[in-house]
Design a protein around this motif. Structure first.
Motif, PDB file in Angstrom:
ATOM      1  N   ALA A   9     -26.067  13.996  13.154  1.00  0.00           N
ATOM      2  CA  ALA A   9     -24.992  14.454  14.043  1.00  0.00           C
ATOM      3  C   ALA A   9     -25.021  13.708  15.367  1.00  0.00           C
ATOM      4  O   ALA A   9     -23.977  13.298  15.881  1.00  0.00           O
ATOM      5  N   ALA A  10     -26.208  13.507  15.926  1.00  0.00           N
ATOM      6  CA  ALA A  10     -26.317  12.817  17.210  1.00  0.00           C
ATOM      7  C   ALA A  10     -25.829  11.383  17.100  1.00  0.00           C
ATOM      8  O   ALA A  10     -25.062  10.909  17.955  1.00  0.00           O
ATOM      9  N   LEU A  11     -26.239  10.682  16.057  1.00  0.00           N
ATOM     10  CA  LEU A  11     -25.813   9.298  15.897  1.00  0.00           C
ATOM     11  C   LEU A  11     -24.326   9.190  15.617  1.00  0.00           C
ATOM     12  O   LEU A  11     -23.639   8.315  16.165  1.00  0.00           O
ATOM     13  N   LEU A  15     -21.597   7.484  18.219  1.00  0.00           N
ATOM     14  CA  LEU A  15     -20.752   6.381  17.769  1.00  0.00           C
ATOM     15  C   LEU A  15     -19.273   6.722  17.916  1.00  0.00           C
ATOM     16  O   LEU A  15     -18.471   5.896  18.381  1.00  0.00           O
ATOM     17  N   MET A  16     -18.914   7.924  17.527  1.00  0.00           N
ATOM     18  CA  MET A  16     -17.521   8.327  17.604  1.00  0.00           C
ATOM     19  C   MET A  16     -17.048   8.438  19.055  1.00  0.00           C
ATOM     20  O   MET A  16     -15.929   8.036  19.389  1.00  0.00           O
ATOM     21  N   ALA A  17     -17.895   8.953  19.948  1.00  0.00           N
ATOM     22  CA  ALA A  17     -17.531   9.043  21.365  1.00  0.00           C
ATOM     23  C   ALA A  17     -17.403   7.656  21.978  1.00  0.00           C
ATOM     24  O   ALA A  17     -16.499   7.408  22.780  1.00  0.00           O
ATOM     25  N   TRP A  18     -18.297   6.754  21.601  1.00  0.00           N
ATOM     26  CA  TRP A  18     -18.212   5.383  22.077  1.00  0.00           C
ATOM     27  C   TRP A  18     -16.902   4.748  21.645  1.00  0.00           C
ATOM     28  O   TRP A  18     -16.206   4.121  22.444  1.00  0.00           O
ATOM     29  N   MET A  40     -21.882   6.058  28.809  1.00  0.00           N
ATOM     30  CA  MET A  40     -22.088   7.461  29.196  1.00  0.00           C
ATOM     31  C   MET A  40     -21.358   8.400  28.245  1.00  0.00           C
ATOM     32  O   MET A  40     -21.870   9.472  27.911  1.00  0.00           O
ATOM     33  N   THR A  41     -20.177   8.009  27.802  1.00  0.00           N
ATOM     34  CA  THR A  41     -19.455   8.830  26.832  1.00  0.00           C
ATOM     35  C   THR A  41     -20.229   8.888  25.518  1.00  0.00           C
ATOM     36  O   THR A  41     -20.329   9.950  24.895  1.00  0.00           O
ATOM     37  N   GLY A  42     -20.801   7.773  25.110  1.00  0.00           N
ATOM     38  CA  GLY A  42     -21.649   7.773  23.916  1.00  0.00           C
ATOM     39  C   GLY A  42     -22.876   8.643  24.086  1.00  0.00           C
ATOM     40  O   GLY A  42     -23.292   9.339  23.160  1.00  0.00           O
ATOM     41  N   ALA A  43     -23.474   8.622  25.278  1.00  0.00           N
ATOM     42  CA  ALA A  43     -24.651   9.470  25.537  1.00  0.00           C
ATOM     43  C   ALA A  43     -24.278  10.947  25.494  1.00  0.00           C
ATOM     44  O   ALA A  43     -25.030  11.772  24.958  1.00  0.00           O
ATOM     45  N   ILE A  44     -23.127  11.284  26.034  1.00  0.00           N
ATOM     46  CA  ILE A  44     -22.664  12.677  25.968  1.00  0.00           C
ATOM     47  C   ILE A  44     -22.413  13.065  24.510  1.00  0.00           C
ATOM     48  O   ILE A  44     -22.753  14.171  24.080  1.00  0.00           O
ATOM     49  N   GLY A  45     -21.833  12.158  23.729  1.00  0.00           N
ATOM     50  CA  GLY A  45     -21.636  12.412  22.305  1.00  0.00           C
ATOM     51  C   GLY A  45     -22.949  12.613  21.571  1.00  0.00           C
ATOM     52  O   GLY A  45     -23.064  13.473  20.699  1.00  0.00           O
ATOM     53  N   PHE A  46     -23.964  11.821  21.936  1.00  0.00           N
ATOM     54  CA  PHE A  46     -25.289  11.984  21.329  1.00  0.00           C
ATOM     55  C   PHE A  46     -25.843  13.375  21.621  1.00  0.00           C
ATOM     56  O   PHE A  46     -26.338  14.056  20.723  1.00  0.00           O
ATOM     57  N   LEU A 127     -10.444  11.369  17.771  1.00  0.00           N
ATOM     58  CA  LEU A 127     -11.406  12.448  17.990  1.00  0.00           C
ATOM     59  C   LEU A 127     -11.348  13.502  16.886  1.00  0.00           C
ATOM     60  O   LEU A 127     -12.385  13.974  16.415  1.00  0.00           O
ATOM     61  N   LEU A 128     -10.147  13.885  16.482  1.00  0.00           N
ATOM     62  CA  LEU A 128     -10.017  14.907  15.436  1.00  0.00           C
ATOM     63  C   LEU A 128     -10.601  14.443  14.106  1.00  0.00           C
ATOM     64  O   LEU A 128     -11.381  15.165  13.468  1.00  0.00           O
ATOM     65  N   ILE A 129     -10.221  13.252  13.686  1.00  0.00           N
ATOM     66  CA  ILE A 129     -10.744  12.741  12.419  1.00  0.00           C
ATOM     67  C   ILE A 129     -12.259  12.567  12.512  1.00  0.00           C
ATOM     68  O   ILE A 129     -12.995  12.945  11.596  1.00  0.00           O
ATOM     69  N   GLY A 130     -12.723  12.024  13.629  1.00  0.00           N
ATOM     70  CA  GLY A 130     -14.163  11.849  13.813  1.00  0.00           C
ATOM     71  C   GLY A 130     -14.915  13.161  13.873  1.00  0.00           C
ATOM     72  O   GLY A 130     -16.033  13.268  13.372  1.00  0.00           O
TER      73      GLY A 130
END
Length: 146
Positions: A9-11, A15-18, A40-46, A127-130
């Motif tokens: 989930a974190a990865l 990736l999806m946030a990035w 930073m968006t990727g880090a928040i997604g992680f 975002l929705l699909i991801g």
């Protein structure tokens, strides 16, 4: 405690946030300096994937889609909050605000302005699909490795 669903989930959400951050760059005004925006968006997604989604894995597929969707809402909220807070701090260091309440009101206005810039059709669809796929992927990882 680290588990396979948390890692998956974190990865995935990182990736999806990035990717969503890269897609959203097209909607910002020309000449915008992005700096660490994508990272930073990727880090928040992680963090959202590890803390929120990975913890809930191991339920039904309907629940997986629901927590994937909820994770997207959480991700967007915290990303908008972080970037509006950061910009408010920069502006307050330039003494653009008269006091703390003025700075907080300015932060809310920045949050709204960033939300208008970011929440466009292509970014929302990404975002929705991801999010739905991330919920499904996390649930599959929980069923396989738990």
């Amino acid at each position: 405690m680290p588990t396979a669903p948390k890692l998956v989930a974190a990865l995935w959400f990182a990736l999806m946030a990035w990717f969503a951050a890269e897609v959203s760059k097209a909607h910002f005004p020309d000449g915008t300096q992005f700096g660490w925006y994508t990272y930073m968006t990727g880090a928040i997604g992680f963090l959202v994937g590890w803390i929120f989604v990975g913890k809930r894995a191991g339920d039904t597929m309907a629940a997986a889609y629901a927590y994937g969707f909820t994770a997207i809402i959480i991700l967007v909220f915290w990303a908008l909050f972080y970037f509006s807070f950061e910009e408010m701090i920069h502006r307050s260091l330039d003494t653009r605000y008269r006091g703390p309440m003025d700075a907080l009101v300015g932060m809310v206005d920045l949050f709204k302005d960033y939300a208008i810039l970011v929440l466009r059709f292509d970014v929302v669809v990404t975002l929705l699909i991801g999010g739905f796929f991330g919920g499904w992927l996390t649930e599959q990882a929980a069923r396989r490795w738990s």
